[in-house]
Design a protein around this motif. Structure first.
Motif, short mmCIF file in Angstrom:
data_model
loop_
_atom_site.label_atom_id
_atom_site.label_comp_id
_atom_site.label_asym_id
_atom_site.label_seq_id
_atom_site.Cartn_x
_atom_site.Cartn_y
_atom_site.Cartn_z
N LYS A 185 0.66 -0.83 -0.15
CA LYS A 185 0.06 0.01 0.00
C LYS A 185 1.21 1.17 0.03
N LYS A 186 2.01 1.33 0.69
CA LYS A 186 2.83 2.27 0.74
C LYS A 186 3.34 2.63 -0.74
N GLY A 187 3.71 1.57 -1.23
CA GLY A 187 4.21 1.40 -2.64
C GLY A 187 3.14 2.00 -3.78
N ASP A 188 2.01 1.63 -3.43
CA ASP A 188 0.82 2.08 -4.22
C ASP A 188 0.85 3.70 -3.97
N TYR A 189 0.63 4.07 -2.77
CA TYR A 189 0.50 5.64 -2.43
C TYR A 189 1.73 6.19 -3.34
N TYR A 190 2.81 6.00 -3.21
CA TYR A 190 4.05 6.69 -3.84
C TYR A 190 3.80 6.47 -5.63
#
Length: 737
Positions: free
Chosen positions: A563-568
């Protein structure tokens, strides 16, 4: 290029309905302060005044949820007992007063491990081992405390030492999978940089204060005021707690869910800390019945009992957790026995297992090897749905020599045709993607008479259909009175990498529920902070803190790192997105869904060698997974490595011979190589599977036209015109021939 799997392909909506902001009477932002362990006084202090309650609780599953391993608490045979399963041999033995196991570790070799804690009592007891860096791991081999024998929790599921699911890794890690519900006032305290824990708790088990809250304020006030003491409402789960509120408070541990707060501190409501797993494939049957472990909440809130304010303590004693009555007497508290506890209703011999209400209305499944748990959705058996969608039913669950058709026929004979529409009549076809079933999902989404979890699940399921017009449905539901429905709608819209819906997400920064605020913030990731309107800037900064606290708290889970990767990625920061996907692989190195998405990011960042290596690693680990050959072929095609692309697509067709898209792309690649003979052969092979496929027919007509087979090309185009009379492109094609 390769489709980035985390994003759905929707179209923007022209019409934007006016958004009515959710009204709140006070600030929705909670303090988030953690409670000092000193505020929890322990069960012995509670016993001083509440002896009857303590007596019931003592020895219960809550009391024995977790204990220090010693000669009293350990139930299993550690007298040099050997147990073998899935090629792994474990030996259980003692050294002095301590208990040990010799079994395979994270390196694939056997080691001696000391048992430090026990987990539960019946029908099984698990054992916990301490690892370096604060990790505590639950053994995969457990003790059957009913049959008094060792057994494998997953006897049919082989797990190697390098997998996340291995007992020494994330799948059976106590810190993140178990601790929050088996002890009191747990703070996980995970540090991603060192992959270490410093997990703390006030009390080792599920104590009185785990449910009612810290006792310090209550005891201090009572001691100071004596007979003048009046309850000030500081406790949870009291006799004054409303039925649905009580269910939510129990649900904190009795549901499959995602945690959103740093730690549970009794502030706010359930949805300020957790968001439940919805009714989705692999976790629930298509009609909402239990499939994987759901821990009761997800099934109970589907029931008419829940809708009519029946709560947990109507059936279970709040302290001993035992059922209040045996047999059908429990149900007869509300359902008149003369009407239901009779062969005229159940059509089975009286006072037998077959005549028990729960065996028809609460069928169950075994989890963790020997733990039988009942479905709490309290539904009428529906063998007719079993015939249509393959869902289970209680009838053939008992009559194992019969099939669903027999059950449906006899059900109708005994009870008549089903005379009311249950949500499963629309949910099951929607979940199983039946033609036209999306309309039933839309009905469920908007039907406020249906359970919230059903409406939210229908909302999520509709996204599988990729219907552009459904965008309007989601936008309307962002202001729904149900937080679950708002959350599901935000989740769907957030997968679309566009700024078209940010004006609808902004008001949700002030949503009363923290889980919804955090979901909305993720949806707003496509905006730069400088673009946030002045009116929302303060709320944006507060929710930003909540969002990153959520990511940090769950950083030991693969999903949070993704999810953090998706956010960025939504931010356009592809370097940071790649970093977080790589971090996800660091704790689950064989998760190939991550690897495929990471390969796509590598490609988009022009890191072609890394992309190719990632795709090939997936092929090495899962050679029968067809889509990866397709993805690699598309990349080769764009890099003009046509021969390599052709080789990958040929393999993809061998693995998945019914995938029409593979034939289409392979035909185009042969055409690009001027190999019209193989192009024709490939497209024809695809048309044998799907004779009216529009893309294949057009491609074949194009190939015939290039190879001077005009008549064949004309025949194909005439067929296209017959199938698609409104397509002017085909008429123009015919004229050109």
């Amino acid at each position: 290029m390769v489709l980035f799997l985390l994003f759905a392909s929707f179209f923007s909506c022209d019409k934007k309905p006016e958004y009515k902001e959710i009204e709140t009477s006070k600030s929705v932002f909670l303090s988030g302060e953690l409670i000092p362990d000193s505020h929890f006084l322990g069960d012995k202090k509670c016993k001083e005044c509440h002896q009857n309650e303590f007596k019931k609780w003592e020895g219960s599953h809550h009391d024995k949820a977790m204990q220090i391993a010693d000669s009293v608490t350990v139930l299993a045979d550690f007298n040099n007992h050997t147990f073998t399963s899935q090629g792994v041999t474990s030996n259980f033995f003692k050294k002095g007063e301590d208990f040990y196991v010799n079994t395979d570790g994270p390196d694939g070799k056997n080691h001696d491990y000391k048992i430090v804690y026990t987990f539960g009592i019946t029908p099984l007891q698990q054992y916990i081992v301490q690892f370096p860096d604060g990790h505590y791991q639950c053994l995969r081999t457990a003790w059957d405390s009913v049959k008094n024998k060792w057994f494998d929790l997953y006897p049919d599921f082989k797990v190697v030492h390098s997998e996340w699911l291995h007992w020494s890794r994330g799948g059976l890690n106590w810190n993140n999978m178990c601790s929050d519900c088996h002890s009191t006032n747990v703070r996980k305290n995970y540090e991603q940089e060192t992959h270490s824990y410093n997990t703390k708790f006030a009390l080792i088990n599920v104590s009185c204060e785990a449910c009612h809250g810290p006792g310090k304020e209550h005891v201090t006030a009572e001691e100071n005021l004596g007979e003048k003491y009046v309850a000030n409402g500081s406790f949870q789960m009291t006799s004054d707690t409303a039925p649905k509120e009580l269910v939510d408070e129990c649900a904190r541990c009795h549901m499959r869910r995602e945690q959103f707060s740093e730690a549970f501190n009794f502030e706010g409501t359930m949805l300020d800390h957790y968001y439940p797993q919805l009714l989705e494939e692999r976790l629930y049957q298509a009609d909402g019945q239990i499939l994987d472990e759901d821990y009761v909440y997800g099934s109970f809130v589907q029931s008419k009992m829940y809708q009519n304010n029946v709560t947990c303590t109507n059936c279970h004693d709040a302290h001993s957790l035992k059922l209040k009555f045996d047999g059908n007497k429990l149900c007869a508290q509300c359902h008149v026995a003369e009407n239901y506890d009779t062969p005229k209703h159940h059509f089975h011999p009286q006072n037998t297992e077959s005549s028990k209400c729960i065996n028809c209305h609460m069928p169950g499944r075994y989890y963790m090897g020997n733990d039988f748990r009942r479905d709490h959705s309290f539904r009428v058996p529906r063998p007719d749905l079993s015939v249509k969608y393959g869902t289970p039913n209680a009838c053939t669950g008992c009559h194992k020599d019969k099939d669903d058709v027999w059950a449906a026929k006899n059900f109708t004979k005994l009870f008549g045709e089903v005379d009311s529409v249950h949500f499963s009549d629309k949910l099951a076809p929607g979940i199983t993607m039946q033609p036209g079933a999306h309309e039933g999902l839309i009905d469920l989404m908007h039907d406020k008479q249906q359970p919230e979890i059903v409406r939210a699940s229908a909302t999520k399921a509709l996204s599988n259909y990729n219907i552009p017009s459904s965008i309007q449905e989601y936008l309307n539901l962002l202001k729904d009175e149900s937080a679950l429905v708002r959350g599901a709608s935000v989740d769907v819209l957030s997968t679309i990498n566009t700024k078209d819906y940010t004006s609808y997400f902004l008001p949700l920064l002030n949503d009363p529920k923290r889980t919804i605020r955090i979901k909305a913030f993720f949806g707003l990731a496509v905006m730069d902070e400088s673009e946030i309107p002045e009116f929302y800037k303060e709320s944006y900064q507060k929710v930003k803190k909540e969002f990153f606290t959520n990511l940090k708290t769950n950083a030991d889970f693969v999903g949070s790192r993704i999810k953090k990767g998706d956010y960025y990625n939504k931010k356009g920061n592809i370097v940071e997105a790649i970093k977080n996907y790589e971090n996800a692989l660091a704790i689950d190195n064989i998760n190939n869904q991550i690897r495929i998405n990471l390969a796509t990011l590598y490609y988009n960042n022009k890191q072609y060698e890394k992309a190719e290596k990632a795709f090939k690693t997936v092929i090495e680990q899962e050679p029968e997974y067809g889509p990866v050959y397709y993805s690699l072929a598309l990349m080769y095609g764009e890099l003009n490595r046509v021969d390599d692309a052709i080789a990958q697509l040929k393999t993809a067709i061998k693995v998945m011979p019914d995938n029409i898209r593979f034939y289409y792309n392979l035909g185009l690649l042969y055409d690009k190589n001027q190999d019209l003979k193989n192009a024709e052969k490939t497209i024809v092979a695809g048309l044998k599977i799907d004779p009216n496929n529009e893309s294949l027919l057009y491609a074949l007509a194009y190939i015939y036209s290039k190879s001077s087979q005009k008549e064949k090309a004309k025949n194909i185009v005439l067929r296209l015109i017959q199938l698609y009379p409104n397509n002017q492109q085909y008429r123009s094609f015919l004229n050109s021939l």
